[in-house]
Write a protein that holds these residues in place. Sequence first.
Motif, PDB file in Angstrom:
ATOM      1  N   ILE A  48       0.922  -1.081  -0.050  1.00  0.00           N
ATOM      2  CA  ILE A  48       0.000  -0.060   0.083  1.00  0.00           C
ATOM      3  C   ILE A  48       0.779   1.364  -0.105  1.00  0.00           C
ATOM      4  N   ILE A  49       2.142   1.295   0.987  1.00  0.00           N
ATOM      5  CA  ILE A  49       2.813   2.351   0.671  1.00  0.00           C
ATOM      6  C   ILE A  49       3.571   2.643  -0.373  1.00  0.00           C
ATOM      7  N   VAL A  50       4.005   1.519  -1.182  1.00  0.00           N
ATOM      8  CA  VAL A  50       4.571   1.659  -2.635  1.00  0.00           C
ATOM      9  C   VAL A  50       3.637   2.141  -3.523  1.00  0.00           C
ATOM     10  N   ILE A  51       2.404   1.570  -3.366  1.00  0.00           N
ATOM     11  CA  ILE A  51       1.348   2.167  -4.491  1.00  0.00           C
ATOM     12  C   ILE A  51       1.163   3.381  -4.270  1.00  0.00           C
ATOM     13  N   ALA A  52       1.036   3.939  -2.994  1.00  0.00           N
ATOM     14  CA  ALA A  52       0.593   5.251  -2.770  1.00  0.00           C
ATOM     15  C   ALA A  52       1.474   6.254  -3.294  1.00  0.00           C
ATOM     16  N   ALA A  53       2.964   5.785  -2.909  1.00  0.00           N
ATOM     17  CA  ALA A  53       4.025   6.748  -3.600  1.00  0.00           C
ATOM     18  C   ALA A  53       3.919   6.907  -4.970  1.00  0.00           C
ATOM     19  N   LEU A  54       3.779   5.764  -5.609  1.00  0.00           N
ATOM     20  CA  LEU A  54       3.702   5.589  -7.042  1.00  0.00           C
ATOM     21  C   LEU A  54       2.623   6.499  -7.645  1.00  0.00           C
ATOM     22  N   VAL A  55       1.488   6.355  -7.046  1.00  0.00           N
ATOM     23  CA  VAL A  55       0.171   7.050  -7.485  1.00  0.00           C
ATOM     24  C   VAL A  55       0.526   8.759  -7.411  1.00  0.00           C
ATOM     25  N   GLN A  56       1.110   9.002  -6.581  1.00  0.00           N
ATOM     26  CA  GLN A  56       1.443  10.416  -6.099  1.00  0.00           C
ATOM     27  C   GLN A  56       2.483  11.004  -7.252  1.00  0.00           C
ATOM     28  N   PHE A  57       3.406  10.202  -7.654  1.00  0.00           N
ATOM     29  CA  PHE A  57       4.276  10.530  -8.572  1.00  0.00           C
ATOM     30  C   PHE A  57       3.365  10.633 -10.073  1.00  0.00           C
ATOM     31  N   VAL A  58       2.681   9.734 -10.308  1.00  0.00           N
ATOM     32  CA  VAL A  58       1.846   9.769 -11.643  1.00  0.00           C
ATOM     33  C   VAL A  58       1.009  11.024 -11.616  1.00  0.00           C
ATOM     34  N   GLU A  59       0.375  11.165 -10.433  1.00  0.00           N
ATOM     35  CA  GLU A  59      -0.530  12.499 -10.339  1.00  0.00           C
ATOM     36  C   GLU A  59       0.291  13.825 -10.750  1.00  0.00           C
ATOM     37  N   MET A  60       1.350  14.033  -9.902  1.00  0.00           N
ATOM     38  CA  MET A  60       2.180  14.952 -10.320  1.00  0.00           C
ATOM     39  C   MET A  60       2.691  15.205 -11.841  1.00  0.00           C
ATOM     40  N   VAL A  61       3.003  14.121 -12.515  1.00  0.00           N
ATOM     41  CA  VAL A  61       3.194  14.065 -13.654  1.00  0.00           C
ATOM     42  C   VAL A  61       2.106  14.294 -14.834  1.00  0.00           C
ATOM     43  N   VAL A  62       1.175  13.930 -14.319  1.00  0.00           N
ATOM     44  CA  VAL A  62      -0.291  14.187 -15.417  1.00  0.00           C
ATOM     45  C   VAL A  62      -0.618  15.382 -14.999  1.00  0.00           C
ATOM     46  N   LYS A  63      -0.640  16.280 -13.863  1.00  0.00           N
ATOM     47  CA  LYS A  63      -0.922  17.521 -13.744  1.00  0.00           C
ATOM     48  C   LYS A  63       0.061  18.492 -14.416  1.00  0.00           C
ATOM     49  N   LYS A  64       1.326  18.206 -14.376  1.00  0.00           N
ATOM     50  CA  LYS A  64       2.410  18.839 -15.054  1.00  0.00           C
ATOM     51  C   LYS A  64       2.192  19.171 -16.406  1.00  0.00           C
ATOM     52  N   PHE A  65       2.071  17.697 -17.079  1.00  0.00           N
ATOM     53  CA  PHE A  65       2.000  17.571 -18.679  1.00  0.00           C
ATOM     54  C   PHE A  65       0.803  17.810 -19.354  1.00  0.00           C
ATOM     55  N   SER A  66      -0.153  17.235 -18.512  1.00  0.00           N
ATOM     56  CA  SER A  66      -1.514  17.124 -19.325  1.00  0.00           C
ATOM     57  C   SER A  66      -2.634  17.695 -18.432  1.00  0.00           C
ATOM     58  N   PRO A  67      -2.808  19.072 -18.065  1.00  0.00           N
ATOM     59  CA  PRO A  67      -3.803  19.702 -17.220  1.00  0.00           C
ATOM     60  C   PRO A  67      -5.081  19.503 -17.679  1.00  0.00           C
ATOM     61  N   THR A  68      -5.419  19.362 -18.886  1.00  0.00           N
ATOM     62  CA  THR A  68      -6.786  18.691 -19.435  1.00  0.00           C
ATOM     63  C   THR A  68      -7.121  17.466 -18.990  1.00  0.00           C
ATOM     64  N   LEU A  69      -6.238  16.499 -18.958  1.00  0.00           N
ATOM     65  CA  LEU A  69      -6.353  14.996 -18.591  1.00  0.00           C
ATOM     66  C   LEU A  69      -6.667  14.967 -17.252  1.00  0.00           C
ATOM     67  N   TYR A  70      -5.816  15.828 -16.488  1.00  0.00           N
ATOM     68  CA  TYR A  70      -5.925  15.830 -14.866  1.00  0.00           C
ATOM     69  C   TYR A  70      -7.286  16.260 -14.573  1.00  0.00           C
ATOM     70  N   ASP A  71      -7.684  17.458 -15.083  1.00  0.00           N
ATOM     71  CA  ASP A  71      -9.199  17.993 -14.853  1.00  0.00           C
ATOM     72  C   ASP A  71     -10.169  17.206 -15.180  1.00  0.00           C
ATOM     73  N   ALA A  72     -10.011  16.328 -16.522  1.00  0.00           N
ATOM     74  CA  ALA A  72     -10.924  15.367 -16.722  1.00  0.00           C
ATOM     75  C   ALA A  72     -11.114  13.904 -15.918  1.00  0.00           C
ATOM     76  N   LEU A  73      -9.954  13.520 -15.383  1.00  0.00           N
ATOM     77  CA  LEU A  73      -9.901  12.417 -14.386  1.00  0.00           C
ATOM     78  C   LEU A  73     -10.258  12.839 -13.094  1.00  0.00           C
ATOM     79  N   GLY A  74     -10.383  14.223 -12.668  1.00  0.00           N
ATOM     80  CA  GLY A  74     -10.592  14.447 -11.585  1.00  0.00           C
ATOM     81  C   GLY A  74     -10.490  13.700 -10.304  1.00  0.00           C
ATOM     82  N   VAL A  75     -11.361  13.487  -9.168  1.00  0.00           N
ATOM     83  CA  VAL A  75     -10.947  12.597  -7.934  1.00  0.00           C
ATOM     84  C   VAL A  75     -10.486  11.276  -8.455  1.00  0.00           C
ATOM     85  N   TYR A  76     -10.876  10.770  -9.597  1.00  0.00           N
ATOM     86  CA  TYR A  76     -10.518   9.220  -9.894  1.00  0.00           C
ATOM     87  C   TYR A  76      -9.080   9.086 -10.058  1.00  0.00           C
ATOM     88  N   LEU A  77      -8.133  10.241 -10.278  1.00  0.00           N
ATOM     89  CA  LEU A  77      -6.793   9.811 -10.420  1.00  0.00           C
ATOM     90  C   LEU A  77      -6.076   9.624  -9.070  1.00  0.00           C
TER      91      LEU A  77
END
Length: 195
Positions: A82-111
């Motif tokens: 769970i700790i490994v997965i949580a850290a990994l998802v935080q990394f993905v969230e930061m990358v998506v937010k930085k490089f694709s804000p529209t996708l980040y907004d579309a995914l919303g709370v589900y990311l």
Amino acid sequence: MNDYLVNLLLILISAAFINNVILSQFLGICPFLGISNKIKSAVGMGLAVIFVITTASILCSLVFQYILSPMELEYLQTIVFIIVIAALVQFVEMVVKKFSPTLYDALGVYLPLITTNCAVLGVALLNVENGFDLVESIVNGFASALGFTISIILMAGIRERMAYNNIPKTFKGFPITLVTATLMAMAFYGFAGLV
């Protein structure tokens, strides 16, 4: 053909179609039902899940094989995963937010919900339970995520088409989505004879 390669091919087909994490094991239903309104959002979620599940399978397999198992701490696997997965998802969230804000907004709370997506943890735990080595874990993780992506894109395509159909009032919205998911699960059950 090498027996090991045949085994990897069987894992790939089985995880993607026969033991599909959504339609057979019923893991990851929340994003499946929540994000599958539009194909574009479904593709984005699918790609994020492919990255997260595949990478989590690699990391969790390495942690289990080289840290937990040698130290006889297997009972900590769920917490550590769970700790490994949580850290990994935080990394993905930061990358998506930085490089694709529209996708980040579309995914919303589900990311961020990928962190609590039981499919990610379930695949990591199944890799350990099945005794998969690192390569088998990678193939199973990738194939499971691919099955997730195929399912969510198919559902999004069907839901986009259903928006133009005359659906009875009592079935509009969530009820018809559940009926559709049921029919998809029955269709995927037909793959059971492949392996």
